[in-house]
Design a protein around this motif. Structure first.
Motif, short mmCIF file in Angstrom:
data_model
loop_
_atom_site.label_atom_id
_atom_site.label_comp_id
_atom_site.label_asym_id
_atom_site.label_seq_id
_atom_site.Cartn_x
_atom_site.Cartn_y
_atom_site.Cartn_z
N PRO A 1 0.44 3.89 0.49
CA PRO A 1 0.50 2.68 1.30
C PRO A 1 -0.87 2.34 1.86
O PRO A 1 -1.73 3.21 2.03
N ILE A 2 -1.05 1.08 2.18
CA ILE A 2 -2.36 0.62 2.66
C ILE A 2 -2.70 1.28 3.98
O ILE A 2 -1.83 1.49 4.84
N ASP A 3 -3.93 1.69 4.14
CA ASP A 3 -4.39 2.30 5.38
C ASP A 3 -4.91 1.22 6.31
O ASP A 3 -5.25 0.12 5.91
N SER A 4 -4.97 1.56 7.60
CA SER A 4 -5.48 0.61 8.57
C SER A 4 -6.97 0.44 8.37
O SER A 4 -7.67 1.34 7.90
N ASP A 5 -7.49 -0.74 8.76
CA ASP A 5 -8.92 -0.98 8.65
C ASP A 5 -9.71 0.00 9.49
O ASP A 5 -10.81 0.43 9.11
N ALA A 6 -9.14 0.40 10.63
CA ALA A 6 -9.84 1.35 11.51
C ALA A 6 -10.01 2.70 10.82
O ALA A 6 -11.06 3.33 10.91
N ALA A 7 -8.96 3.13 10.10
CA ALA A 7 -9.03 4.42 9.43
C ALA A 7 -10.00 4.38 8.26
O ALA A 7 -10.65 5.38 7.94
N LEU A 8 -10.11 3.25 7.58
CA LEU A 8 -10.96 3.13 6.40
C LEU A 8 -12.41 2.86 6.75
O LEU A 8 -13.29 3.04 5.93
N GLY A 9 -12.67 2.38 7.95
CA GLY A 9 -14.03 2.06 8.35
C GLY A 9 -14.45 0.67 7.91
O GLY A 9 -13.63 -0.16 7.52
N THR A 10 -15.76 0.41 7.96
CA THR A 10 -16.28 -0.90 7.59
C THR A 10 -16.13 -1.12 6.08
O THR A 10 -16.47 -0.23 5.30
N PRO A 11 -15.63 -2.29 5.66
CA PRO A 11 -15.48 -2.53 4.22
C PRO A 11 -16.82 -2.50 3.50
O PRO A 11 -17.85 -2.93 4.04
N LEU A 12 -16.81 -1.97 2.28
CA LEU A 12 -18.00 -2.05 1.44
C LEU A 12 -18.23 -3.48 0.98
O LEU A 12 -19.36 -3.98 0.98
N HIS B 1 0.38 -6.29 5.81
CA HIS B 1 0.86 -7.11 4.70
C HIS B 1 0.69 -8.58 5.08
O HIS B 1 1.10 -9.00 6.16
N ARG B 2 0.09 -9.39 4.20
CA ARG B 2 -0.17 -10.80 4.50
C ARG B 2 0.43 -11.67 3.40
O ARG B 2 0.37 -11.34 2.23
N THR B 3 0.98 -12.82 3.82
CA THR B 3 1.58 -13.74 2.87
C THR B 3 1.22 -15.18 3.23
O THR B 3 0.96 -15.49 4.39
N ARG B 4 1.19 -16.04 2.22
CA ARG B 4 0.95 -17.46 2.44
C ARG B 4 2.25 -18.23 2.17
O ARG B 4 2.25 -19.28 1.53
N CYS B 5 3.36 -17.71 2.64
CA CYS B 5 4.65 -18.38 2.53
C CYS B 5 5.29 -18.45 3.90
O CYS B 5 5.70 -17.41 4.45
N GLY B 6 5.40 -19.65 4.46
CA GLY B 6 5.98 -19.81 5.78
C GLY B 6 7.44 -19.42 5.84
O GLY B 6 7.92 -18.87 6.84
N ARG B 7 8.19 -19.67 4.79
CA ARG B 7 9.62 -19.35 4.78
C ARG B 7 9.84 -17.84 4.78
O ARG B 7 10.73 -17.35 5.47
N THR C 1 -1.78 -6.94 0.09
CA THR C 1 -1.02 -5.78 0.54
C THR C 1 -1.46 -4.55 -0.24
O THR C 1 -2.39 -4.60 -1.05
N SER C 2 -0.80 -3.42 0.02
CA SER C 2 -0.98 -2.24 -0.81
C SER C 2 -0.22 -2.43 -2.11
O SER C 2 0.67 -3.29 -2.21
N VAL C 3 -0.53 -1.63 -3.11
CA VAL C 3 0.20 -1.72 -4.37
C VAL C 3 1.67 -1.39 -4.16
O VAL C 3 2.56 -2.06 -4.69
N ARG C 4 1.94 -0.36 -3.37
CA ARG C 4 3.34 -0.01 -3.10
C ARG C 4 4.05 -1.16 -2.38
O ARG C 4 5.21 -1.47 -2.67
N GLY C 5 3.36 -1.81 -1.44
CA GLY C 5 3.96 -2.94 -0.75
C GLY C 5 4.29 -4.08 -1.70
O GLY C 5 5.33 -4.73 -1.57
#
Length: 346
Positions: free
Chosen positions: A7-18, A326-332, A251-255
């Motif tokens: 599952p996707i890790d939090s940004d804090a745990a992963l640090g600054t993005p490359l 997890h992020r989506t561009r679907c309001g419904r 999202t993560s691949v599992r998500g």
């Protein structure tokens, strides 16, 4: 097809993005009312992780990857956004600075090696060229390194093969040469654009296994552009789903596989043939990706979406963050009005 990535890790745990892409927008010349061939694309790729850009042909995946390194075709300007690699905004760099990045800290694997490799140069010279340019090595030293790289990517008789021309190699070996060139200068990131396209299934598996080994051994981050969900499930940690120039899900691949949160993502999963289900009709997504300049208002997927409601989906769909990043561009979906199906567990 089973998603095995964590599952996707939090940004804090992963640090600054490359690599951090924010609000990337590429104009469509000649269509003033339809600006945004690629519009408001955002995602992060962290060190040592792999992220897939997925979607049908024409969704903007390759344009996005090419924009990162300033390789867009003439006449396709980047109107807005930022592309920060290792703290530097590449969109603010001039061509001279970008040349220091391409083939150095960022390696590139294109989808058709026969079109990308120089037919007039031996493969050894082409790999050595990157080391001579970026590391300042002498030709003899760079050729010795090229031989070691060919051996590293699994090409037999590397000492002889460095003197081969691209047309003397099979498609799988050409792709291995491309990978050797991409990692020649110890990059932090490799961008792979459809690296297994046009290869048979056995060679595809070998190339993916090679990329997986290199990612582990060299601590690489990998941005993979693909339409093959089996490859995504097998290789990647995180995923960005694109449709008609928009990011519709992150999202993560599992998500993605087990809890898709955009109707397009769910439709893509439903269209994948499932093992153990013979004589079943293949599910298809009706219609096709709209051509550039003819994007519908609001949600660009709504003309093909079985869950669309004209009064809601014709309005702009801002990205909504759900649980677990997890992020989506679907309001419904974000409002809980639609429940989507993923891949059955087990």
């Amino acid at each position: 097809m089973t998603a095995t990535a964590s599952p996707i890790d939090s940004d804090a745990a992963l640090g600054t993005p490359l690599l951090s892409v924010e609000g990337l927008t590429i104009d469509l010349p000649g269509h003033p009312g339809q600006r945004g061939l690629v519009e408001d694309v955002s995602f992060d790729l962290h060190r040592k992780r792999s992220l897939a850009l997925i979607g049908e042909s024409g969704c903007g995946k390759s344009l996005t990857s090419m924009a990162i390194l300033g390789l867009l075709p003439p006449g396709l300007p980047v109107r807005a956004g930022s592309v920060r690699f290792d703290g530097v905004d590449l969109l603010d760099c001039d061509e001279r600075d970008l040349r220091r990045v391409r083939g150095g800290p960022v390696g590139i694997v294109f989808q058709e090696p026969m079109s990308s490799l120089n037919p007039t140069m031996t493969v050894g010279d082409q790999i050595a060229e990157a080391r001579r340019i970026h590391l300042g090595e002498r030709k003899a030293t760079a050729l010795r390194a090229a031989e070691a790289l060919l051996d590293r990517v699994g090409i037999p008789n590397a000492r002889q093969r460095i003197r081969s021309y691209p047309h003397e190699l099979s498609g799988g070996m050409q792709q291995r040469v491309m990978i050797a060139a991409a990692i020649a200068c110890d990059p932090k990131l490799v961008i792979a654009d459809e690296p297994t396209t046009a290869l048979d299934v056995t060679i595809q598996a070998e190339i993916l296994e090679l990329l997986r080994d290199l990612r582990r051994d060299l601590d690489l981050a990998v941005l993979l552009v693909t339409h093959d969900l089996g490859v995504v499930a097998d290789f990647c940690d995180d995923v960005v789903v694109m449709y008609a120039g928009h990011v519709v899900e992150r999202t993560s691949v599992r998500g993605l596989f087990y809890e898709p949160r955009h109707p397009y993502s769910s439709a893509l999963l439903a269209a994948v043939p499932q093992a153990g289900q013979p004589r079943t009709r293949l599910t298809v997504i009706p219609g096709r990706v709209p051509p550039a300049g003819r994007f519908p208002a609001g949600c660009r997927f709504q003309p093909r979406c079985e869950h669309a409601l004209p009064d809601q989906c014709a309005r702009p769909q801002p990205e909504a963050e759900l649980s677990g990043g997890h992020r989506t561009r679907c309001g419904r979906v974000a409002a809980g009005a639609v429940t989507l199906k993923g891949v059955p567990r087990g």
